[in-house]
Every structure is written in structure tokens, then in C-alpha cells.
Design an enzyme around this catalytic site. Sequence first.
Site, PDB file in Angstrom:
ATOM      1  N   ASN A 207       7.050  -0.947  -8.870  1.00 41.78           N
ATOM      2  CA  ASN A 207       6.230   0.223  -8.535  1.00 41.78           C
ATOM      3  C   ASN A 207       6.945   1.056  -7.487  1.00 41.78           C
ATOM      4  O   ASN A 207       8.021   0.692  -7.002  1.00 41.78           O
ATOM      5  CB  ASN A 207       4.830  -0.214  -8.074  1.00 41.78           C
ATOM      6  CG  ASN A 207       4.894  -1.072  -6.831  1.00 41.78           C
ATOM      7  OD1 ASN A 207       5.323  -0.622  -5.776  1.00 41.78           O
ATOM      8  ND2 ASN A 207       4.496  -2.338  -6.961  1.00 41.78           N
ATOM      9  N   ASP A 275       0.633  -6.632  -9.877  1.00 40.72           N
ATOM     10  CA  ASP A 275      -0.507  -7.460 -10.275  1.00 40.72           C
ATOM     11  C   ASP A 275      -0.162  -8.395 -11.423  1.00 40.72           C
ATOM     12  O   ASP A 275      -0.781  -9.434 -11.580  1.00 40.72           O
ATOM     13  CB  ASP A 275      -1.687  -6.559 -10.677  1.00 40.72           C
ATOM     14  CG  ASP A 275      -2.308  -5.889  -9.462  1.00 40.72           C
ATOM     15  OD1 ASP A 275      -2.464  -6.573  -8.436  1.00 40.72           O
ATOM     16  OD2 ASP A 275      -2.621  -4.679  -9.533  1.00 40.72           O
ATOM     17  N   LYS A 284      19.102 -11.062 -22.236  1.00 40.15           N
ATOM     18  CA  LYS A 284      18.679  -9.669 -22.299  1.00 40.15           C
ATOM     19  C   LYS A 284      17.923  -9.412 -23.608  1.00 40.15           C
ATOM     20  O   LYS A 284      18.400  -9.803 -24.684  1.00 40.15           O
ATOM     21  CB  LYS A 284      19.912  -8.769 -22.209  1.00 40.15           C
ATOM     22  CG  LYS A 284      19.574  -7.312 -22.099  1.00 40.15           C
ATOM     23  CD  LYS A 284      20.826  -6.445 -22.032  1.00 40.15           C
ATOM     24  CE  LYS A 284      20.445  -4.987 -22.164  1.00 40.15           C
ATOM     25  NZ  LYS A 284      21.575  -4.133 -22.462  1.00 40.15           N
ATOM     26  N   ASP A 302      -2.828 -13.549  -5.880  1.00 38.71           N
ATOM     27  CA  ASP A 302      -3.189 -12.526  -4.894  1.00 38.71           C
ATOM     28  C   ASP A 302      -2.886 -13.078  -3.501  1.00 38.71           C
ATOM     29  O   ASP A 302      -3.524 -14.023  -3.040  1.00 38.71           O
ATOM     30  CB  ASP A 302      -4.666 -12.151  -5.037  1.00 38.71           C
ATOM     31  CG  ASP A 302      -4.992 -10.902  -4.228  1.00 38.71           C
ATOM     32  OD1 ASP A 302      -4.674 -10.878  -3.021  1.00 38.71           O
ATOM     33  OD2 ASP A 302      -5.537  -9.948  -4.810  1.00 38.71           O
ATOM     34  N   ILE A 303      -1.890 -12.489  -2.842  1.00 41.98           N
ATOM     35  CA  ILE A 303      -1.408 -13.034  -1.569  1.00 41.98           C
ATOM     36  C   ILE A 303      -2.455 -12.829  -0.479  1.00 41.98           C
ATOM     37  O   ILE A 303      -2.763 -13.744   0.293  1.00 41.98           O
ATOM     38  CB  ILE A 303      -0.062 -12.375  -1.188  1.00 41.98           C
ATOM     39  CG1 ILE A 303       0.954 -12.626  -2.310  1.00 41.98           C
ATOM     40  CG2 ILE A 303       0.457 -12.927   0.139  1.00 41.98           C
ATOM     41  CD1 ILE A 303       2.171 -11.748  -2.261  1.00 41.98           C
ATOM     42  N   PHE A 320      -4.649  -3.686   2.702  1.00 43.77           N
ATOM     43  CA  PHE A 320      -4.623  -2.268   2.375  1.00 43.77           C
ATOM     44  C   PHE A 320      -5.256  -2.096   0.994  1.00 43.77           C
ATOM     45  O   PHE A 320      -5.276  -3.033   0.201  1.00 43.77           O
ATOM     46  CB  PHE A 320      -3.182  -1.736   2.382  1.00 43.77           C
ATOM     47  CG  PHE A 320      -2.745  -1.235   3.725  1.00 43.77           C
ATOM     48  CD1 PHE A 320      -2.639  -2.109   4.802  1.00 43.77           C
ATOM     49  CD2 PHE A 320      -2.475   0.115   3.930  1.00 43.77           C
ATOM     50  CE1 PHE A 320      -2.265  -1.653   6.061  1.00 43.77           C
ATOM     51  CE2 PHE A 320      -2.092   0.586   5.188  1.00 43.77           C
ATOM     52  CZ  PHE A 320      -1.986  -0.293   6.252  1.00 43.77           C
ATOM     53  N   LYS A 334     -13.048  -4.890  -2.226  1.00 44.51           N
ATOM     54  CA  LYS A 334     -11.819  -5.678  -2.001  1.00 44.51           C
ATOM     55  C   LYS A 334     -11.890  -6.463  -0.697  1.00 44.51           C
ATOM     56  O   LYS A 334     -11.432  -7.592  -0.605  1.00 44.51           O
ATOM     57  CB  LYS A 334     -10.599  -4.738  -1.931  1.00 44.51           C
ATOM     58  CG  LYS A 334      -9.997  -4.469  -3.276  1.00 44.51           C
ATOM     59  CD  LYS A 334      -8.821  -3.521  -3.207  1.00 44.51           C
ATOM     60  CE  LYS A 334      -8.601  -2.936  -4.603  1.00 44.51           C
ATOM     61  NZ  LYS A 334      -7.582  -1.910  -4.614  1.00 44.51           N
TER      62      LYS A 334
HETATM   63  N1  CTP Z   1      -2.432  -7.781  -2.668  1.00 43.99           N
HETATM   64  C1  CTP Z   1      -1.824  -9.009  -2.563  1.00 43.99           C
HETATM   65  N2  CTP Z   1      -1.435  -9.684  -3.674  1.00 43.99           N
HETATM   66  C2  CTP Z   1      -1.647  -9.158  -4.898  1.00 43.99           C
HETATM   67  C3  CTP Z   1      -2.260  -7.892  -5.034  1.00 43.99           C
HETATM   68  C4  CTP Z   1      -2.634  -7.215  -3.884  1.00 43.99           C
HETATM   69  O1  CTP Z   1      -1.642  -9.495  -1.447  1.00 43.99           O
HETATM   70  N3  CTP Z   1      -1.245  -9.835  -5.962  1.00 43.99           N
HETATM   71  C5  CTP Z   1      -2.898  -7.104  -1.445  1.00 43.99           C
HETATM   72  C6  CTP Z   1      -2.145  -5.860  -1.066  1.00 43.99           C
HETATM   73  O2  CTP Z   1      -1.062  -6.159  -0.223  1.00 43.99           O
HETATM   74  C7  CTP Z   1      -3.231  -5.059  -0.361  1.00 43.99           C
HETATM   75  C8  CTP Z   1      -4.483  -5.465  -1.074  1.00 43.99           C
HETATM   76  O3  CTP Z   1      -4.201  -6.710  -1.680  1.00 43.99           O
HETATM   77  O4  CTP Z   1      -3.351  -5.452   0.983  1.00 43.99           O
HETATM   78  C9  CTP Z   1      -5.033  -4.500  -2.096  1.00 43.99           C
HETATM   79  O5  CTP Z   1      -4.055  -4.121  -3.004  1.00 43.99           O
HETATM   80  P1  CTP Z   1      -4.398  -3.121  -4.190  1.00 43.99           P
HETATM   81  O6  CTP Z   1      -3.166  -2.942  -5.013  1.00 43.99           O
HETATM   82  O7  CTP Z   1      -5.089  -1.902  -3.685  1.00 43.99           O
HETATM   83  O8  CTP Z   1      -5.492  -3.943  -4.970  1.00 43.99           O
HETATM   84  P2  CTP Z   1      -5.448  -4.844  -6.258  1.00 43.99           P
HETATM   85  O9  CTP Z   1      -5.690  -6.240  -5.875  1.00 43.99           O
HETATM   86  O10 CTP Z   1      -4.236  -4.568  -7.048  1.00 43.99           O
HETATM   87  O11 CTP Z   1      -6.764  -4.349  -7.011  1.00 43.99           O
HETATM   88  P3  CTP Z   1      -6.942  -3.257  -8.182  1.00 43.99           P
HETATM   89  O12 CTP Z   1      -5.952  -3.591  -9.212  1.00 43.99           O
HETATM   90  O13 CTP Z   1      -8.349  -3.492  -8.573  1.00 43.99           O
HETATM   91  O14 CTP Z   1      -6.778  -1.922  -7.547  1.00 43.99           O
END
Ligand code: CTP
Length: 393
Positions: A207, A275, A284, A302-303, A320, A334
Site C-alpha cells: 500500500n 489486511d 515466479k 491484527d497486530i 490509528f 475499531k
Molecule cells: N492494524 C494492525 N494489524 C492489522 C491491521 C491493522 O495492527 N493487520 C492496526 C493499524 O496499525 C491501525 C489500526 O489497526 O492502528 C487500524 O487500521 P485500519 O487499516 O484503519 O483498520 P483495519 O483493521 O484494516 O480495518 P478496516 O479494513 O475495516 O478498515
Amino acid sequence: MHGKTILLIIGGGIAAFKALELVRELRRAGARVLPVLTENGARFVTPLSLSALAGEKVRTSLWDLEDEAAMGHIQLSRAADLIVVCPATADLMARAATGQADDLATTLLLATDTPVLMVPAMNVRMWLHAATQRNIATLRGDGIMVMTPDDGVMACGEFGPGRLPEVPAIMAAIAAALGPKPLAGKTALVTAGPTHEAIDPVRFIGNHSSGKQGFAIAAALAAAGARVTLVAGPVALPTPVGVTRVDVVSARDMLAASLAALPVDIAVMVAAVADWRAEAAPGKLKKGADGPPALALIENPDILATVGHHAQRPRLVIGFAAETGDLIAHAGAKRVKKGADWIIANDVSNGVFGSDDNHVHRLGSAGVEDWGAASKAEIAARLVRAIATEFPA
Ligand code: CTP
């Protein structure tokens, strides 16, 4: 900086002339500057111009009898609030890293417990050499702050890291080193940047996250005295002064590095973690008659949620939220789901990625605060002020 005394050691490198500009800026900010020139430094700037700018006597020798009588070198280094070495040459850092004391500069560095900030400048190969990197690791381990040099064209015509940072960046590092330390003794974990999820040996899912906001927060936490571990996805940003950086690529690596950093007092999860990942193909992926390959996506851990619900949960967990609509509702959900104390929510529908600016809201148990539009550095400073109020001395 007003009323502070800075002992400025100028090493022998082509960047030494920029130390004169630094002297001028420090004095403009109200600091007293005590200049020390190494023997080689004196080949690049003259004691006369230096003393004229500093309004002080320039010290160059360990064997100046008059100085020994009036103000010994040990006193000299202890009278200062901060020692700045600029430029810090490869040789000067090597000698400081091994505790040598064969001239005034190295003796001052050895004979003091005053905080030291080194501002390196050297040829790119000298900077990248294993010996220099080893010496820097030793200095940092000894508690010395070492700035990361800038990238660019060098005086010798080569290109790469090794240029002296710009004077405003040096001034900011000095201000941070001199500033109050409300988070002294506290530990913090920050995640920053994107993650890259390999789909085969040459391609990845990623991303646009630049890492700037997370790096600014890590820098501000360190400046406030916290011991910071920064777990960084693939970004080419310099490591902030005083921060321990762990580079990772994938979400799973980022999770492992984050858990390895526990226990900490504060966790700030700024990374834009991918995600989903795919099962990476061993070779490849090739175009063929069967059409494009189908990617089966697997959800990543999800960390933030893992740390937010961990047995060793930090006292303050901050996440965030990047949203493109219904900002407050999504961010509030969240916060609860991921076990965060605060969520810093921002609308990413209009080009925040890579930009230096942001507009955020803070969601906590007490409600929502609009922090307005600000630079990422200002948001970092504000967040760290808010964090500090949770840890009163
Ligand atoms: N985060 C994380 N690990 C993940 C996804 C997100 O630690 N696998 C943390 C990000 O560092 C941030 C927060 O979760 O602090 C929210 O991230 P965001 O991308 O806004 O949310 P998502 O969990 O991806 O939710 P959605 O897809 O519904 O927007």
C-alpha cells in the site's frame, strides 16, 4: 535553548564549514556555544572565524596551560548542557567508540556524563563500511545520540548517505536533546510504514503508506525521553535519533517483532498493515494459456488487536484508523474491537499518504477531540504531550 550551554566539537571534514552556520543559529536561539576544534577541524575552519561567530575563545589543545589553570578540560565538558560533535567524522567516532583520549575532543567525550549528540558527515563508502556501522552501534549502545546523515551528492562527487543533515534538522535534534523528558524511564513500541506480502519471489501486495507519521511519533517519543522500539515496514526513511529500529517486511514479521518488544508501557500502532496476504508461490508466476492466476487471500493477524488483548498489554495502547467515510463511527468501533485506549482517526480520502500534513481526531473513553489540520510532526508532538499526561512524574 535559551540560556543553555552547548560544547560544540568540530571534526576535520569538508562539512566543517556548516558548523559555522550552526553556531550562528544556536546563538540566535539564545544558547552559549563553547567551540572546540580538532587538529584536522582547524584545516577546514579557522579558529578566528569560529571565535568571532561564537563570541568565545576556541579551544584546540589538551596542553593549553592557561586553560588548564582557568578551566580544565573536565570542567569544560561538564559545564555544558549538551555536547554536539559536528561534523562527526568516521575517525572521531571510531576513537570515541573505543574510548581513546589522545586529543582534546576525545578527552572531553570520555571525561563527561553530559549527553552527547553526534552529527556524522563523511564519504558514502566510509559511512557504509562495516567498521563505521559497528562503531555507531557501539556509541548508540553507550547512550550517545547519533543522527543519520542525509542522502545526496557528496563533495567528492559520489552519491548516497553521508551528507551532513541540514542545519534546521540539527537544530531540531539539539532542541529535542535539551527539552524536558516527561517520558524518561518509560518504554514504547511504535509500528510504522506499510507491509509487503509476497505473492511470488518478485511481486507483493502493498500500500501507499510512507511511514512518515509513525517515524515522527517514534522521534517525538524518544525526544520526550522514552526508550523506543520502532518496528518499520519497507520504507527508506532515516532512523530518528535515539530510536531502536527493527526492519520487517510482512505483517507476520511485524507481529513477531512487536511481540518481541513487549513488555512496554506504551504502544502506538501506526503501520498500514496489509489486511490480506496470499500463499506465496515458490517460483515466479508466469503468464500462460490458462489466463491470470487466481489469488486466494488469507487474512493477516491484527497486530493492534493482538497487543490490545495481550497478557502483557501495555498500559496505554493507541491505534490509528484510516477511513474514507463515516470516520468517527468506524474508528469508535475499531477502538472497542481492537482493545485500544485511543484511536487517532484520519480521513484518507484526499491524499494523506506520502504528504507531510494530516487532519486527525482523537477518540478515547471520554469522547472525540478534533485536533484540526496539522503537520505530521505537530500531530506527533501533540500525541506525545497527551501520552505524557497519562504518565505523570
Ligand atoms: N492494524 C494492525 N494489524 C492489522 C491491521 C491493522 O495492527 N493487520 C492496526 C493499524 O496499525 C491501525 C489500526 O489497526 O492502528 C487500524 O487500521 P485500519 O487499516 O484503519 O483498520 P483495519 O483493521 O484494516 O480495518 P478496516 O479494513 O475495516 O478498515
